[in-house]
Design an enzyme around this catalytic site. Sequence first.
Site, PDB file in Angstrom:
ATOM      1  N   ASN A   7       4.249 -35.111  36.125  1.00  0.00           N
ATOM      2  CA  ASN A   7       3.279 -35.284  35.046  1.00  0.00           C
ATOM      3  C   ASN A   7       2.645 -36.653  35.257  1.00  0.00           C
ATOM      4  O   ASN A   7       3.268 -37.676  34.999  1.00  0.00           O
ATOM      5  CB  ASN A   7       4.008 -35.208  33.697  1.00  0.00           C
ATOM      6  N   LYS A  14       5.599 -39.272  35.582  1.00  0.00           N
ATOM      7  CA  LYS A  14       6.913 -38.794  35.106  1.00  0.00           C
ATOM      8  C   LYS A  14       7.374 -37.705  36.044  1.00  0.00           C
ATOM      9  O   LYS A  14       6.553 -36.884  36.472  1.00  0.00           O
ATOM     10  CB  LYS A  14       6.770 -38.169  33.721  1.00  0.00           C
ATOM     11  N   ARG A  91       1.764 -30.782  36.020  1.00  0.00           N
ATOM     12  CA  ARG A  91       1.186 -30.550  34.690  1.00  0.00           C
ATOM     13  C   ARG A  91      -0.273 -31.009  34.731  1.00  0.00           C
ATOM     14  O   ARG A  91      -0.558 -32.170  35.048  1.00  0.00           O
ATOM     15  CB  ARG A  91       1.949 -31.366  33.652  1.00  0.00           C
ATOM     16  N   HIS A 180      -0.982 -28.429  24.669  1.00  0.00           N
ATOM     17  CA  HIS A 180       0.451 -28.129  24.499  1.00  0.00           C
ATOM     18  C   HIS A 180       0.743 -26.657  24.767  1.00  0.00           C
ATOM     19  O   HIS A 180       1.726 -26.111  24.263  1.00  0.00           O
ATOM     20  CB  HIS A 180       0.958 -28.429  23.066  1.00  0.00           C
ATOM     21  N   GLY A 210       5.102 -33.635  17.799  1.00  0.00           N
ATOM     22  CA  GLY A 210       5.578 -34.804  18.546  1.00  0.00           C
ATOM     23  C   GLY A 210       4.665 -35.958  18.215  1.00  0.00           C
ATOM     24  O   GLY A 210       4.050 -35.978  17.143  1.00  0.00           O
ATOM     25  N   ARG A 241      -3.291 -40.421  16.150  1.00  0.00           N
ATOM     26  CA  ARG A 241      -4.586 -39.725  16.090  1.00  0.00           C
ATOM     27  C   ARG A 241      -4.863 -39.203  14.685  1.00  0.00           C
ATOM     28  O   ARG A 241      -3.949 -38.717  14.019  1.00  0.00           O
ATOM     29  CB  ARG A 241      -4.609 -38.536  17.056  1.00  0.00           C
ATOM     30  N   ARG A 286      10.796 -42.214  12.852  1.00  0.00           N
ATOM     31  CA  ARG A 286      12.083 -42.771  12.424  1.00  0.00           C
ATOM     32  C   ARG A 286      11.854 -44.029  11.591  1.00  0.00           C
ATOM     33  O   ARG A 286      12.466 -44.221  10.542  1.00  0.00           O
ATOM     34  CB  ARG A 286      12.958 -43.115  13.643  1.00  0.00           C
ATOM     35  N   GLU A 385       9.025 -28.477  28.287  1.00  0.00           N
ATOM     36  CA  GLU A 385       7.795 -28.233  29.058  1.00  0.00           C
ATOM     37  C   GLU A 385       8.061 -28.307  30.563  1.00  0.00           C
ATOM     38  O   GLU A 385       7.477 -27.553  31.334  1.00  0.00           O
ATOM     39  CB  GLU A 385       6.713 -29.232  28.634  1.00  0.00           C
TER      40      GLU A 385
HETATM   41  P1  AMP Z   1       7.472 -36.439  21.374  1.00  0.00           P
HETATM   42  O1  AMP Z   1       6.026 -36.813  21.534  1.00  0.00           O
HETATM   43  O2  AMP Z   1       7.701 -34.970  21.326  1.00  0.00           O
HETATM   44  O3  AMP Z   1       8.371 -37.160  22.342  1.00  0.00           O
HETATM   45  O4  AMP Z   1       7.919 -36.975  19.921  1.00  0.00           O
HETATM   46  C1  AMP Z   1       7.968 -38.342  19.594  1.00  0.00           C
HETATM   47  C2  AMP Z   1       8.231 -38.502  18.105  1.00  0.00           C
HETATM   48  O5  AMP Z   1       9.471 -37.833  17.767  1.00  0.00           O
HETATM   49  C3  AMP Z   1       8.382 -39.952  17.654  1.00  0.00           C
HETATM   50  O6  AMP Z   1       7.435 -40.224  16.641  1.00  0.00           O
HETATM   51  C4  AMP Z   1       9.769 -40.047  17.053  1.00  0.00           C
HETATM   52  O7  AMP Z   1       9.755 -40.701  15.846  1.00  0.00           O
HETATM   53  C5  AMP Z   1      10.187 -38.613  16.797  1.00  0.00           C
HETATM   54  N1  AMP Z   1      11.632 -38.528  17.016  1.00  0.00           N
HETATM   55  C6  AMP Z   1      12.255 -38.487  18.203  1.00  0.00           C
HETATM   56  N2  AMP Z   1      13.609 -38.462  18.029  1.00  0.00           N
HETATM   57  C7  AMP Z   1      13.837 -38.496  16.683  1.00  0.00           C
HETATM   58  C8  AMP Z   1      15.001 -38.503  15.854  1.00  0.00           C
HETATM   59  N3  AMP Z   1      16.230 -38.460  16.381  1.00  0.00           N
HETATM   60  N4  AMP Z   1      14.823 -38.547  14.525  1.00  0.00           N
HETATM   61  C9  AMP Z   1      13.597 -38.571  13.990  1.00  0.00           C
HETATM   62  N5  AMP Z   1      12.450 -38.579  14.701  1.00  0.00           N
HETATM   63  C10 AMP Z   1      12.558 -38.538  16.036  1.00  0.00           C
END
Ligand code: AMP
Length: 400
Positions: A7, A14, A91, A180, A210, A241, A286, A385
């Site tokens: 990616n 990555k 990707r 996605h 995400g 965004r 978080r 993915e």
């Molecule tokens: P992604 O783009 O799919 O990697 O998602 C990233 C987002 O997932 C970030 O904003 C994180 O806050 C959230 N995230 C990842 N792990 C956790 C967790 N254990 N608890 C709460 N939110 C999480």
Amino acid sequence: MKVLVINCGSSSLKYQLIDSESEEVLAKGLCERIGIEGSCVTHQKAGGPKKKEEADMSDHTDAVKIVIEKLTDPADGVIDSLSRIGAVGHRIVHGGERFKGSVLIDGEVLEAISQCSALAPLHNPANLIGIRSCQQVMPGVPMAAVFDTAFHQTMPAKAYLYGLPLEYYEKYKIRRYGFHGTSHDFVSRRAAQILGKKREELRIIVCHLGNGASVSAVCHGKSIDTSMGLTPLEGLIMGTRSGDMDPAIVGFLAEKEDMSASEVINVCNKRSGVLGLSGGLSSDFRDLAQAAADGNKTAETALEAYAYRVGKYIGAYAAAMNGVDVIAFTAGVGENNAEVRQLIAQYIGFLGTSIDPGKNRIRGEEVILSAEGDRVVTMVVPTDEELAIARETVALVEKR
Ligand code: AMP
């Protein structure tokens, strides 16, 4: 077969090496700051620690060479030579209307991906550099292109056309593409599998939540609508965004803040979403959940606005499919963030489903959140993915 999944971004790469028989990730990593001072690589062998070190990478070809060095390293590597890599899966962000599925890469495919660059000027050129660098370092290894947009190519015109003069679609191909796709495909397929049903029998809403986030309506196995559009800026409120907003805001802000249209769009991409709504506090859910629990009202409102938008899309897609059987949450927030899922629960009760607070505590696992007997099943299905890209790649290579 061992498949290297790549990616590639403009200054990052990555990678994961996946064994297609066991579907295990043998090793994974990230090259960062490619072509910039301070470039470094983080490599992790399955079961081992993450190791980050500085590494000279003046371009992506250097980065691919480093990836191969890491994968074949006697201590941290997992293969004894480059010849163990049976295929590479790339990707690719934008396949325009040309690519309705994954393809093996040849000269004509490279040219077509390059033609799609106008639609994704930041991503496709970087993806192409990744392919060319791999071809240089691994000549003769079959490579596949797996597109973020392809799964959504089944959308009907009523869903993909914007209410603009038709000539702009005809001249510039301005329309909804959605992104996605690999994840929406993987998760909807897996959700049906978990329920012991055929995907073709079900109406599934996938919420890929995400840092970037999108919702899709997968009706009887096909994507019929999705929230991202010409670019990944449309739809949900995301990490940084804005998602949907009145397009007149662009002109208004440009005038008030003395910015160009592209500068305003940059604000919408990088300084908006929950980051912007929380007054710049964080784009990480978080941090926001913690701040909200500590009484920070702007963080609380940012999370409420985020969940409300997801709820509205679920309602819209239930209407688009004349009903819904499954709602599946996935990606970083969808898989892990119980607070956000609980907030979304407020908007889905009318559909005949619920989120059980006890089951909702489970993180990052396949779990059914709704109660036995609910008309609609609400569940968490972790996305993968890279595995989806590896599967597509192997299928194409074996079909040659
Ligand atoms: P992604 O783009 O799919 O990697 O998602 C990233 C987002 O997932 C970030 O904003 C994180 O806050 C959230 N995230 C990842 N792990 C956790 C967790 N254990 N608890 C709460 N939110 C999480």
